[in-house]
Design an enzyme around this catalytic site. Structure first.
Site, PDB file in Angstrom:
ATOM      1  N   HIS A  74     -14.695   0.675   1.594  1.00  0.00           N
ATOM      2  CA  HIS A  74     -13.491  -0.178   1.576  1.00  0.00           C
ATOM      3  C   HIS A  74     -12.275   0.531   2.158  1.00  0.00           C
ATOM      4  CE1 HIS A  74     -15.074  -3.080  -1.813  1.00  0.00           C
ATOM      5  NE2 HIS A  74     -15.680  -3.236  -0.663  1.00  0.00           N
ATOM      6  N   ASN A  82     -21.169   1.538 -17.306  1.00  0.00           N
ATOM      7  CA  ASN A  82     -20.018   0.640 -17.387  1.00  0.00           C
ATOM      8  C   ASN A  82     -19.605   0.519 -18.848  1.00  0.00           C
ATOM      9  OD1 ASN A  82     -18.185  -1.714 -17.092  1.00  0.00           O
ATOM     10  ND2 ASN A  82     -19.104  -1.888 -15.061  1.00  0.00           N
ATOM     11  N   TYR A 108       0.832  -1.216   0.000  1.00  0.00           N
ATOM     12  CA  TYR A 108       0.000   0.000   0.000  1.00  0.00           C
ATOM     13  C   TYR A 108       0.870   1.271   0.000  1.00  0.00           C
ATOM     14  CZ  TYR A 108      -3.788  -3.253   0.462  1.00  0.00           C
ATOM     15  OH  TYR A 108      -4.660  -4.287   0.209  1.00  0.00           O
ATOM     16  N   CYS A 134      -5.573   2.049  14.140  1.00  0.00           N
ATOM     17  CA  CYS A 134      -4.876   1.345  15.216  1.00  0.00           C
ATOM     18  C   CYS A 134      -5.722   0.155  15.674  1.00  0.00           C
ATOM     19  CB  CYS A 134      -4.619   2.296  16.391  1.00  0.00           C
ATOM     20  SG  CYS A 134      -3.836   1.448  17.778  1.00  0.00           S
ATOM     21  N   GLU A 179     -19.078  -2.436 -20.109  1.00  0.00           N
ATOM     22  CA  GLU A 179     -19.562  -3.751 -20.571  1.00  0.00           C
ATOM     23  C   GLU A 179     -20.670  -4.210 -19.629  1.00  0.00           C
ATOM     24  OE1 GLU A 179     -15.792  -5.652 -20.149  1.00  0.00           O
ATOM     25  OE2 GLU A 179     -16.062  -5.945 -17.992  1.00  0.00           O
ATOM     26  N   ASP A 234      -8.916   5.327  -3.418  1.00  0.00           N
ATOM     27  CA  ASP A 234      -8.353   6.622  -3.808  1.00  0.00           C
ATOM     28  C   ASP A 234      -9.245   7.721  -3.208  1.00  0.00           C
ATOM     29  OD1 ASP A 234     -10.485   7.501  -5.640  1.00  0.00           O
ATOM     30  OD2 ASP A 234      -9.737   6.036  -7.079  1.00  0.00           O
TER      31      ASP A 234
HETATM   32  P1  OAD Z   1     -13.145  -4.106 -11.026  1.00  0.00           P
HETATM   33  O1  OAD Z   1     -11.761  -4.022 -11.539  1.00  0.00           O
HETATM   34  O2  OAD Z   1     -13.645  -5.443 -10.600  1.00  0.00           O
HETATM   35  O3  OAD Z   1     -14.181  -3.563 -12.111  1.00  0.00           O
HETATM   36  C1  OAD Z   1     -13.984  -2.348 -12.776  1.00  0.00           C
HETATM   37  C2  OAD Z   1     -15.184  -2.126 -13.683  1.00  0.00           C
HETATM   38  O4  OAD Z   1     -15.077  -0.843 -14.264  1.00  0.00           O
HETATM   39  C3  OAD Z   1     -15.299  -3.126 -14.850  1.00  0.00           C
HETATM   40  O5  OAD Z   1     -16.626  -3.633 -14.887  1.00  0.00           O
HETATM   41  C4  OAD Z   1     -14.987  -2.281 -16.092  1.00  0.00           C
HETATM   42  O6  OAD Z   1     -15.747  -2.696 -17.231  1.00  0.00           O
HETATM   43  C5  OAD Z   1     -15.422  -0.905 -15.630  1.00  0.00           C
HETATM   44  N1  OAD Z   1     -14.714   0.205 -16.294  1.00  0.00           N
HETATM   45  C6  OAD Z   1     -13.400   0.313 -16.615  1.00  0.00           C
HETATM   46  N2  OAD Z   1     -13.107   1.495 -17.154  1.00  0.00           N
HETATM   47  C7  OAD Z   1     -14.266   2.201 -17.174  1.00  0.00           C
HETATM   48  C8  OAD Z   1     -14.629   3.510 -17.607  1.00  0.00           C
HETATM   49  N3  OAD Z   1     -13.738   4.356 -18.125  1.00  0.00           N
HETATM   50  N4  OAD Z   1     -15.936   3.888 -17.469  1.00  0.00           N
HETATM   51  C9  OAD Z   1     -16.855   3.039 -16.957  1.00  0.00           C
HETATM   52  N5  OAD Z   1     -16.566   1.802 -16.523  1.00  0.00           N
HETATM   53  C10 OAD Z   1     -15.298   1.377 -16.621  1.00  0.00           C
HETATM   54  O7  OAD Z   1     -13.261  -3.031  -9.839  1.00  0.00           O
HETATM   55  P2  OAD Z   1     -14.348  -2.905  -8.685  1.00  0.00           P
HETATM   56  O8  OAD Z   1     -15.679  -3.366  -9.154  1.00  0.00           O
HETATM   57  O9  OAD Z   1     -14.240  -1.541  -8.138  1.00  0.00           O
HETATM   58  O10 OAD Z   1     -11.801  -4.241  -2.950  1.00  0.00           O
HETATM   59  O11 OAD Z   1     -13.791  -3.925  -7.621  1.00  0.00           O
HETATM   60  C11 OAD Z   1     -14.467  -4.062  -6.392  1.00  0.00           C
HETATM   61  C12 OAD Z   1     -13.492  -4.362  -5.276  1.00  0.00           C
HETATM   62  O12 OAD Z   1     -12.673  -5.469  -5.635  1.00  0.00           O
HETATM   63  C13 OAD Z   1     -12.479  -3.262  -5.017  1.00  0.00           C
HETATM   64  O13 OAD Z   1     -12.986  -2.214  -4.214  1.00  0.00           O
HETATM   65  C14 OAD Z   1     -11.388  -3.993  -4.305  1.00  0.00           C
HETATM   66  C15 OAD Z   1     -11.324  -5.246  -5.130  1.00  0.00           C
HETATM   67  O14 OAD Z   1     -10.939  -6.395  -4.473  1.00  0.00           O
HETATM   68  C16 OAD Z   1     -10.900  -4.189  -1.956  1.00  0.00           C
HETATM   69  O15 OAD Z   1      -9.714  -4.011  -2.129  1.00  0.00           O
HETATM   70  C17 OAD Z   1     -11.493  -4.349  -0.592  1.00  0.00           C
END
Ligand code: OAD
Length: 234
Positions: free
Chosen positions: A110, A203, A57, A118, A205, A95
């Site tokens: 998250h 999204n 991190y 702590c 997709e 972020d």
């Molecule tokens: P993912 O990486 O699983 O999914 C990202 C999504 O964003 C995908 O469905 C892409 O199609 C979409 N995407 C990418 N670029 C885009 C754009 N410019 N505009 C619109 N959509 C776009 O990420 P998360 O769903 O955020 O948790 O993942 C969920 C959690 O999994 C995260 O918070 C993290 C991870 O494990 C922890 O670390 C606790």
């Protein structure tokens, strides 16, 4: 779909920050393609080798510190400032781009990259600097107990009381840039819909949650979300 909304709730994921240059988790070159979740995002990994996890991190911090919000983040702020509704953001992102976009009502389920918690007294420490197993808690002064304030797999999400309340009372639920595979967040759309919200997904997709959305808006959120906000504000 209604013409006017009183309580709008966004759920944002890594995709909303993609156009700010940040990697998503599951796409090509995503964080989870290059790192094993078990090594860096579980409480077991942290207990076994805290400095390895801290290092993971710590290394992310300069990039996240430098990243700037893109038109999708700014569109949400514009909606908050100009539309006569309560607008909340539930974000899975660690972020701080919603903060940098001057949004308000941000709920980090998250955690945040710029915080450590702590494990002894619960104090949250804000820092963009390095945190290590030597870091001393500013509140209880115990060392080796500061964990990145990031929710690891198997831990409870943060702010769930507020999130439940929001999902029960939202009349519009908007998901932006999340693959919808990580629960409980992946289930939020179902809850919001059950309690009567209109539901829209932005999204690139179709996602596994397709079924629960009334409307899908495909494309880059940096293009599609500002247009959507323009329409709502007309
Ligand atoms: P993912 O990486 O699983 O999914 C990202 C999504 O964003 C995908 O469905 C892409 O199609 C979409 N995407 C990418 N670029 C885009 C754009 N410019 N505009 C619109 N959509 C776009 O990420 P998360 O769903 O955020 O948790 O993942 C969920 C959690 O999994 C995260 O918070 C993290 C991870 O494990 C922890 O670390 C606790």
């Amino acid at each position: 779909m209604r013409d006017r909304y009183r309580k709008i709730v966004f759920l944002t994921g890594a995709g909303i920050s993609a156009e700010s240059g940040l990697a998503t988790f599951r796409q090509e070159n995503g964080l989870w393609n290059n790192h094993r979740v078990e090594d860096v995002a579980t409480i077991e990994a942290y207990e076994k080798n805290p400095d390895y996890v801290h290092n993971f991190y710590n290394q992310m911090k300069p990039e996240l510190w430098k990243a700037q919000p893109n038109p999708a983040h700014l569109a949400i702020t514009r909606l908050q400032q100009n539309y006569p509704a309560e607008v909340h953001i539930i974000t899975q992102n660690i972020d701080t781009l919603h903060e940098k976009a001057n949004s308000k009502n941000i709920h980090h389920i998250h955690g945040q990259i710029n915080q450590a918690v702590c494990l002894n007294c619960g104090q949250i420490m804000e820092t963009w600097g390095e945190v290590t197993s030597e870091t001393v808690c500013p509140q209880c002064h115990v060392s080796s107990m500061m964990k990145p304030n990031i929710v690891f797999f198997g831990e409870n999400l943060l702010c769930m009381d507020i999130v439940d309340e929001l999902l029960h009372h939202a009349d519009l639920f908007i998901s932006v840039g999340t693959s919808g595979v990580v629960f409980p967040a992946a289930g939020f759309v179902q809850t919001a819909k059950y309690y009567g919200a209109d539901t829209i997904e932005f999204n690139m997709e179709p996602t596994s949650n397709n079924f629960y959305f009334d409307k899908h808006i495909m494309g880059k959120a940096g293009l599609t979300l500002p247009r959507f906000v323009d329409d709502l504000l007309q």
